[in-house]
Design an enzyme around this catalytic site. Structure first.
Site, short mmCIF file in Angstrom:
data_model
loop_
_atom_site.label_atom_id
_atom_site.label_comp_id
_atom_site.label_asym_id
_atom_site.label_seq_id
_atom_site.Cartn_x
_atom_site.Cartn_y
_atom_site.Cartn_z
N GLU A 139 0.84 -1.22 0.00
CA GLU A 139 0.00 0.00 0.00
C GLU A 139 0.86 1.26 0.00
OE1 GLU A 139 -3.34 0.27 -0.48
OE2 GLU A 139 -3.04 -1.85 -0.88
N TRP A 142 1.67 2.76 -3.39
CA TRP A 142 0.72 3.65 -4.09
C TRP A 142 1.09 5.10 -3.80
CZ3 TRP A 142 -2.79 2.57 -7.74
CH2 TRP A 142 -3.18 1.24 -7.90
N TRP A 170 -19.17 16.28 -17.88
CA TRP A 170 -19.50 16.36 -16.46
C TRP A 170 -20.78 17.16 -16.27
CZ3 TRP A 170 -16.73 13.03 -13.94
CH2 TRP A 170 -15.37 12.85 -14.19
N ASN A 205 -10.25 4.27 3.89
CA ASN A 205 -9.99 4.13 2.46
C ASN A 205 -11.16 3.51 1.68
OD1 ASN A 205 -8.17 4.23 0.09
ND2 ASN A 205 -8.39 2.00 0.21
N TRP A 223 -14.26 15.31 -10.92
CA TRP A 223 -13.43 14.85 -9.80
C TRP A 223 -12.71 16.02 -9.12
CZ3 TRP A 223 -8.20 15.85 -10.12
CH2 TRP A 223 -7.65 16.06 -11.39
N TRP A 246 -8.10 10.47 -6.65
CA TRP A 246 -9.33 10.94 -7.31
C TRP A 246 -9.31 10.57 -8.79
CZ3 TRP A 246 -14.06 12.51 -6.04
CH2 TRP A 246 -14.29 12.86 -4.72
C1 LIG Z 1 -10.46 9.80 -3.39
C2 LIG Z 1 -9.30 9.49 -2.47
C3 LIG Z 1 -8.55 10.51 -1.93
C4 LIG Z 1 -7.47 10.22 -1.07
N1 LIG Z 1 -6.76 11.27 -0.54
C5 LIG Z 1 -5.73 11.01 0.29
C6 LIG Z 1 -4.98 12.07 0.87
O1 LIG Z 1 -5.25 13.27 0.63
N2 LIG Z 1 -3.98 11.75 1.72
C7 LIG Z 1 -3.65 10.44 1.99
O2 LIG Z 1 -2.71 10.21 2.77
N3 LIG Z 1 -4.32 9.42 1.44
C8 LIG Z 1 -5.35 9.66 0.61
N4 LIG Z 1 -6.03 8.60 0.05
C9 LIG Z 1 -5.54 7.23 0.21
C10 LIG Z 1 -6.07 6.44 1.41
O3 LIG Z 1 -7.46 6.53 1.49
C11 LIG Z 1 -5.42 6.92 2.71
O4 LIG Z 1 -4.01 6.97 2.57
C12 LIG Z 1 -5.74 5.98 3.88
O5 LIG Z 1 -7.12 5.78 4.01
C13 LIG Z 1 -5.16 6.61 5.14
O6 LIG Z 1 -5.47 5.86 6.29
P1 LIG Z 1 -4.35 4.97 6.98
O7 LIG Z 1 -3.11 5.76 7.21
O8 LIG Z 1 -4.95 4.31 8.15
O9 LIG Z 1 -4.06 3.92 5.82
P2 LIG Z 1 -3.44 2.45 5.87
O10 LIG Z 1 -4.42 1.53 5.23
O11 LIG Z 1 -2.93 2.11 7.20
O12 LIG Z 1 -2.24 2.58 4.83
C14 LIG Z 1 -0.94 3.00 5.26
C15 LIG Z 1 -0.41 4.10 4.37
O13 LIG Z 1 -0.28 3.63 3.02
C16 LIG Z 1 -0.54 4.69 2.13
N5 LIG Z 1 -1.71 4.38 1.32
C17 LIG Z 1 -2.70 3.51 1.60
N6 LIG Z 1 -3.62 3.49 0.60
C18 LIG Z 1 -3.18 4.39 -0.31
C19 LIG Z 1 -3.66 4.82 -1.60
N7 LIG Z 1 -4.80 4.37 -2.14
N8 LIG Z 1 -2.95 5.75 -2.25
C20 LIG Z 1 -1.78 6.24 -1.75
N9 LIG Z 1 -1.28 5.87 -0.56
C21 LIG Z 1 -1.97 4.95 0.13
C22 LIG Z 1 -0.81 5.93 2.99
O14 LIG Z 1 0.40 6.64 3.17
C23 LIG Z 1 -1.31 5.33 4.30
O15 LIG Z 1 -1.12 6.19 5.41
C24 LIG Z 1 -7.13 8.87 -0.80
C25 LIG Z 1 -7.91 7.85 -1.34
C26 LIG Z 1 -8.98 8.14 -2.16
C27 LIG Z 1 -9.79 7.01 -2.73
#
Ligand SMILES: Cc1cc2nc3c(=O)[nH]c(=O)nc-3n(C[C@H](O)[C@H](O)[C@H](O)COP(=O)(O)OP(=O)(O)OC[C@H]3O[C@@H](n4cnc5c(N)ncnc54)[C@H](O)[C@@H]3O)c2cc1C
Length: 339
Positions: A139, A142, A170, A205, A223, A246
């Site tokens: 993860e 990403w 849109w 997420n 978006w 997004w």
């Molecule tokens: C529309 C949309 C907008 C988002 N905007 C942001 C944002 O502004 N900032 C943000 O940090 N994350 C964003 N995310 C990605 C993701 O939702 C969050 O990183 C995650 O929910 C944060 O919670 P966590 O730290 O407990 O994640 P965990 O599930 O514990 O994951 C650990 C780390 O992995 C990284 N990660 C996980 N999933 C993603 C992903 N899809 N893309 C990139 N990195 C990821 C992050 O750094 C996260 O802190 C977005 C996702 C979507 C669908």
């Protein structure tokens, strides 16, 4: 053969980036700087207190390290199994996922430090635990992809990453946009996600993907409007990760299948089948049985009114909205010309 030190400036898919990225060396965290070598810019004023109703995470590097250590010990070895479990997200929010994102986004902790911690655990476990830790490490890649893309594509937040032969048509309906922002769409999982954003400045997420898909596909709203709202509200807002995700959800970014649509009913059935997440954030549905919460947008109007008279009716028809999104994207892709 790809030079292991070379990354392309653009990537159409995460898997292509991932293949190149795996070959790259992963530097250890940089050593702490020598305090004597730093300019003396320490200000006397205390950190300002945010004027917000949101229960903000404790700020700073120490708190970030505590969060990482706590998740390393309590959640990391089960992460793949819990990351999409929305009941666990309500019951054990700091174990089911790491909640490290505000710290990473603010730079309170560096990605190299997180990577080192995670890979140290990964190298010490095997079998099922290894699978779970591997997923967490995956993860993080990403995030790496979106930082890489933003560095080479500075307009990632303002322009479609993928080229379309025709404009995406849109819609511009402000009432629909307002209903989405308020969590009043009549789609329980969407509304729960948007109310989590309002209450906590964070969205798990899974619902994050669902609310973004609902805005860009079921409502067909641009978006960039959704990303701008997230930028205002998220405590973990990240200038690379927010637009990158997004665009991924909107089918304008990397990994673009023609029309990626998350069905909010199927998502609720799969990830919140007990309704725990919805009930946490949507009090109007607190006493509604789980099956009815899941199937809500498809229930007859009189049944909805009987079960939860204060909850809004669905603002779009699930099937008609799905088909409209298909049509609009296929036209923009030049795959049909019946517009
Ligand atoms: C529309 C949309 C907008 C988002 N905007 C942001 C944002 O502004 N900032 C943000 O940090 N994350 C964003 N995310 C990605 C993701 O939702 C969050 O990183 C995650 O929910 C944060 O919670 P966590 O730290 O407990 O994640 P965990 O599930 O514990 O994951 C650990 C780390 O992995 C990284 N990660 C996980 N999933 C993603 C992903 N899809 N893309 C990139 N990195 C990821 C992050 O750094 C996260 O802190 C977005 C996702 C979507 C669908």
């Amino acid at each position: 053969m790809v030079d292991p030190r070379t990354l392309e400036p653009s990537y159409p898919t995460h898997s292509q980036f991932y293949a190149d990225w795996q070959e790259r060396p992963k530097p250890a965290p940089a050593p702490e700087p020598d305090p004597d070598a730093l300019a003396d810019v320490i200000a006397d004023e205390p950190i300002p207190i945010a004027d917000s109703d949101i229960d903000l995470p404790t700020a700073g590097t120490e708190a970030a390290r505590e969060r990482l250590a706590s998740f390393r010990d309590a959640g990391l070895r089960r992460y793949a199994d819990t990351r999409d479990d929305l009941a666990a997200a309500v019951e054990r929010p700091l174990e089911a996922v790491s909640r490290l994102s505000p710290y990473l986004a603010a730079g309170a902790i560096g990605i190299r430090e997180v990577w080192e911690t995670v890979t140290n655990v990964r190298d010490a476990v095997d079998g099922d635990e290894r699978r779970n830790v591997d997923k967490y490490a995956f993860e993080l890649t990403w995030r790496e992809l979106y930082y890489h893309l933003l560095a080479h594509t500075p307009d990632l937040a303002t322009a479609n990453y993928k080229q379309f032969p025709d404009e995406i048509a849109w819609r511009t309906d402000d009432a629909d946009f307002r209903a989405w922002k308020r969590g009043e769409t009549g789609y329980p999982l969407v509304d729960a996600g948007m109310r989590q954003l309002e209450r906590d400045g964070y969205i798990h997420n899974r619902p994050r993907q669902v609310v973004a898909s609902f805005l860009t596909k079921h409502l067909l709203l641009d978006w960039r409007r959704g990303a701008a709202h997230f930028r205002e509200r998220l405590v973990d807002h990240d200038p690379a990760v927010n637009p990158g995700n997004w665009q991924w959800v909107a089918s304008t970014g990397t990994d673009s299948v023609d029309v990626r649509i998350f069905d909010p009913v199927a998502q609720a059935a799969k990830y919140d089948d007990t309704g725990a997440f919805v009930r946490e954030y949507v009090p109007e549905l607190a006493d509604v049985p789980a099956e009815a919460i899941v199937e809500w947008p498809t229930l007859p109007a009189d049944r909805q009114a009987e079960l939860a008279p204060d909850y809004p009716a669905p603002i779009v028809d699930r099937t008609a909205a799905y088909e409209r999104a298909q049509r609009v994207f296929e036209r923009a892709l030049g795959k049909r010309n019946d517009g």
